[in-house]
Design an enzyme around this catalytic site. Structure first.
Site, PDB file in Angstrom:
ATOM      1  N   GLU A  88       0.781  -1.229   0.000  1.00 34.08           N
ATOM      2  CA  GLU A  88       0.000   0.000   0.000  1.00 34.08           C
ATOM      3  C   GLU A  88       0.818   1.287   0.000  1.00 34.08           C
ATOM      4  O   GLU A  88       0.396   2.285  -0.572  1.00 34.08           O
ATOM      5  CB  GLU A  88      -0.950  -0.007   1.209  1.00 34.08           C
ATOM      6  CG  GLU A  88      -2.017  -1.084   1.173  1.00 34.08           C
ATOM      7  CD  GLU A  88      -2.997  -0.900   0.031  1.00 34.08           C
ATOM      8  OE1 GLU A  88      -3.378   0.262  -0.254  1.00 34.08           O
ATOM      9  OE2 GLU A  88      -3.367  -1.909  -0.599  1.00 34.08           O
ATOM     10  N   SER A 461     -41.690 -42.278  30.294  1.00 30.06           N
ATOM     11  CA  SER A 461     -41.176 -43.022  31.451  1.00 30.06           C
ATOM     12  C   SER A 461     -39.937 -42.404  32.069  1.00 30.06           C
ATOM     13  O   SER A 461     -39.535 -42.782  33.172  1.00 30.06           O
ATOM     14  CB  SER A 461     -40.868 -44.472  31.049  1.00 30.06           C
ATOM     15  OG  SER A 461     -42.061 -45.141  30.713  1.00 30.06           O
TER      16      SER A 461
END
Length: 789
Positions: A88, A461
């Site tokens: 850059e 159950s």
């Protein structure tokens, strides 16, 4: 002649430069006073998302518009800084915000190229643009950008400017800043990256969408090589480092989701709780939440649920392909087939694929990304009929069919189908209530309904142990004999119409001890026990386990689990059995921290044996655990024996017509609950009981989380005594008589056999049984070794 042209060109550039300088000077006088304040830079407060972590430090999810992780400049690896500068702004530490040499170089390059091929924005100018300006391409904006860059350079140090850039720049995939991008693309922190990976990230700011490796890998690799070359030219990389970086094969994060560990239902639970406390601030304040989840446990639960669902689907008919692609109308390219699959998401690891050709023994498919797979053998188990000549049009798999494929841990692919059934799993530490694993369904992205906390289902159950626990308090003992015989319940007792309940197998075995009845999950015995202790007493008693009375109406159907529970409630209730009678509250959030890591909330759970309230007598939980251990050893959950442990206890649950299947079980260190069923309740199908459909998930989980953990037997608490009993009558016998040992509350010892008293709940004499029950044959585990003669 050529030299003369260059002289003219240079003169034009100089004159143009002077003209531009004059214009800039004039613009500076007019624009500079109106430039914004630099307060947002000097007092930088980035929008950092809420992050959710496991207890052992793995990211579970993040919530916010921006994925961001702020890093200080001194913590940024040198090669990362160098890669950014090479890509850059190589003269960043030399210029004053605007690189005049760079502008001249870019102008010449663009002039010779005949168009705008190179830019001249410095890192400082990009910071100015990202914080203060729009991206419009106007002369005024460019001048403002340059002037702002100069102003920034006068106010901040170079390192501070670079730090702002590193943390603020957008890098695709909703990632802002290089630390966030490192996690998004590579799944690891910056300090773990190589120069080749640094170069890949450094190439992104130029055009994040264009150079995104997830979107276009070839273009991203070309940009990466450019950055590496610049790093080499600038002496940031040695020849050896440069060549090694060019050869390195990059390995990107397998999942593009923002997490290290799949626990989406957990992350969403935390988000909802955090929003209720702090509202919209959570999405930008950088708060961190540490949960009680452990990676090992969560991975085990994830796999248990997925395999449990896939196993269920394999036991049932293949419904057919999801769609049909007319391959002859495509151009035959991978791209065309990828487009045809674009709208089909991968759920739970089930990948959409297009069938290219079929035979009874092999199916060749295409999956996105140019991958061809040939599936044979067991991989075709689910679709054998769909490949045959007798398959219906809806079911048949043929060229162009869209199917789902799944890759097992051994790397082999199989054809499966998108499940309709759902499942849930939750595991916890019974001593503290800390949730260690939670899976709310097959796939959060497909169905966000959390079946652990939101699914109110009948427990069947698996609810019986709470009724039996109440019975122990009323003086009924594991040796009490109760008749397993038909019973008809009038409408007054059911709350609706008359009821003739049945055992699961439709058989009645006559009088049996309470221990045997729960081990075999006998419905008639459970109903008679509830009749004896009274439904109002039972309704009050179950509240000790965290159940609300309103969810369990006071009718005899309560004995068979006809009320409503959630898996979250069940894991808390079974924790009481596991920890010796203490009520611990299941909890998920361990601590909350602000963006600076300061703890602002810390969980302080009440622990068993400490501040937690005792709600059940320890003698009761010990005896119940001894019975539930029989369930897991020789009863309806005997399959759990494959784990080779003797400290496991639990109970299966199957509701009427097999609509819901459950297993809830524990040892002293782990409690876990598994459930499977349909969102719109309907039968799971023949034989899809808790022991068949839910128990395997629990076994899979416990086998992994308890691996290497020694058995932990339960100590017999004070007030529990052993006595030898006649296995038929449940009455005590002398020590020199044949029989078996049973546990009792000291005050509830049954009469001696020769006393003339009865040990039968309903007062009927049982038919004689010539030998002890089958459950006491075979090997003797440590937990019950002193129960047998």
């Amino acid at each position: 002649m050529l030299n003369k042209w260059w002289q003219y060109l240079l003169l034009i550039v100089v004159v143009a430069g002077l003209a531009v300088a004059s214009l800039v000077g004039l613009a500076a006088v007019l624009i500079y006073p109106d430039l914004p304040s630099l307060e947002s830079l000097t007092d930088y407060r980035p929008k950092v998302p809420l992050r959710v972590y496991s207890e052992d430090g793995f990211l579970l999810g993040e919530f916010g518009e921006e994925r961001r992780a702020v890093v200080k400049i001194e913590d940024v690896p040198l090669h990362m800084k160098q890669a950014i500068l090479a890509a850059e702004d190589e003269r960043f530490y030399q210029h004053g915000g605007v690189d005049t040499l760079g502008v001249l170089r870019a102008a010449l390059a663009n002039l010779t190229a005949g168009g705008a091929k190179e830019g001249a924005s410095t890192i400082t100018m990009q910071v100015a643009r990202n914080f203060f300006l729009s991206s419009e391409k106007t002369l005024k904006r460019k001048i403002s950008e340059a002037l702002l860059a100069i102003k920034i350079e006068h106010s901040l140090s170079k390192d501070r400017i670079l730090e702002l850039y590193i943390n603020q720049i957008y890098l695709g995939q909703r990632a802002y800043g290089f630390a966030a991008a490192s996690q998004v693309y590579f799944g690891k922190p910056l300090d773990k990256l190589t120069p080749a990976e640094f170069a890949m990230l450094a190439g992104l700011p130029k055009a994040p969408s264009r150079y995104n490796p997830f979107a276009n890998l070839k273009r991203a690799e070309a940009r990466q090589k450019y950055v590496l070359n610049r790093m080499h030219e600038l002496k940031f990389l040695t020849d050896k480092e440069y060549q090694a970086s060019l050869k390195q094969e990059l390995k990107f994060k397998a999942s593009r989701q923002s997490r290290d560990l799949a626990a989406d239902y957990v992350a969403e639970m935390v988000r909802q709780e955090m929003y209720s406390r702090y509202q919209d601030a959570i999405y930008s304040s950088g708060m961190k939440v540490v949960t009680t989840i452990l990676k090992k446990n969560q991975l085990a639960a994830n796999d248990a649920v997925l395999q449990g669902i896939l196993a269920y689907e394999r036991r049932h008919a293949y419904r057919g392909p999801e769609g049909q692609v007319h391959l002859d109308k495509l151009d035959g390219s991978d791209g065309a087939m990828d487009d045809a699959l674009d709208n089909l998401e991968v759920y739970g690891g089930l990948v959409p694929a297009i069938v290219l050709n079929t035979s009874p023994k092999a199916v060749k498919v295409y999956r996105q990304g140019g991958h061809m797979e040939e599936i044979t053998g067991d991989g075709l188990q689910m679709v054998t009929k769909a490949l045959g000549d007798k398959a219906t049009d809806k079911q048949k798999i043929k060229r162009g069919s869209i199917v789902r494929i799944y890759q097992a841990n051994d790397g082999k692919w199989s054809i499966v189908q998108m499940p309709q059934v759902e499942a849930a799993f939750v595991g916890a530490d019974p001593q503290t209530g800390a949730i260690r694993a939670l899976v709310g369904g097959f796939d959060f992205n497909k169905n966000k309904f959390n079946h652990v906390t939101q699914a109110w289902r009948q427990p069947g159950s698996s609810f019986k142990p709470f009724i039996y626990s109440a019975a122990l308090e009323k003086g009924i003992t594991p040796a009490t004999v109760i008749n397993d015989a038909p019973i008809v319940i009038g409408s007054a007792e059911t709350g609706s119409s008359a009821w003739s309940p049945q055992n699961f197998d439709g058989k009645f075995e006559g009088p049996m001890r309470m221990r045997t009845a729960l081990t075999k999950s006998k419905n008639m015995v459970s109903i008679r026990i509830l009749q004896n202790i009274g439904v109002s007493y039972a309704q009050d008693y179950i509240q000790r386990f965290g159940f609300a009375a309103k969810d369990h109406p006071p009718y005899l159907t309560m004995a068979l689990g006809a009320g409503s529970v959630t898996p979250w409630q069940m894991v808390g209730a079974y924790s009481i059995f596991a920890n010796g009678g203490y009520r611990v509250q299941p909890y998920l959030i361990s601590k909350i921290m602000d963006a600076n890591g300061r703890v602002i909330e810390q969980a302080k759970p009440a622990k068993a044996g400490g501040a937690a309230e005792r709600v059940v007598d320890p003698r009761n939980t010990f005896i119940m655990t001894s019975i539930l251990a029989d369930v897991a050893r020789i009863g309806t959950a005997a399959k759990a024996r494959e784990l080779g442990r003797y400290d496991l206890a639990g109970k299966t649950g199957t509701t009427n017509n097999m609509v819901d299947a459950w297993f809830a079980g524990y040892n002293p260190a782990q409690v876990a609950v598994a459930w499977i069923g349909f969102d719109q309740p309907r039968t799971l199908g023949g034989q899809e009981t808790g022991g068949h459909a839910a128990l395997p998930m629990w076994i899979s989980y416990m086998g992994k989380v308890l691996q290497g953990v020694p058995d932990e037997p339960y100590a017999v608490p004070p007030g529990v005594v052993q006595a030898k009993i006649n296995p038929v009558t449940g009455l005590r016998v002398d020590e020199d008589h044949g029989g078996l040992y049973e546990y009792f509350f000291q005050e509830f010892l049954p009469p001696m056999e020769n006393s003339g008293e009865s040990n039968i709940l309903d007062g009927e004499e049982p038919a004689p049984v010539p030998q002890p029950p089958a459950e006491h044959s075979g090997g003797t585990p440590p937990f019950v070794q002193d129960q047998l003669f």
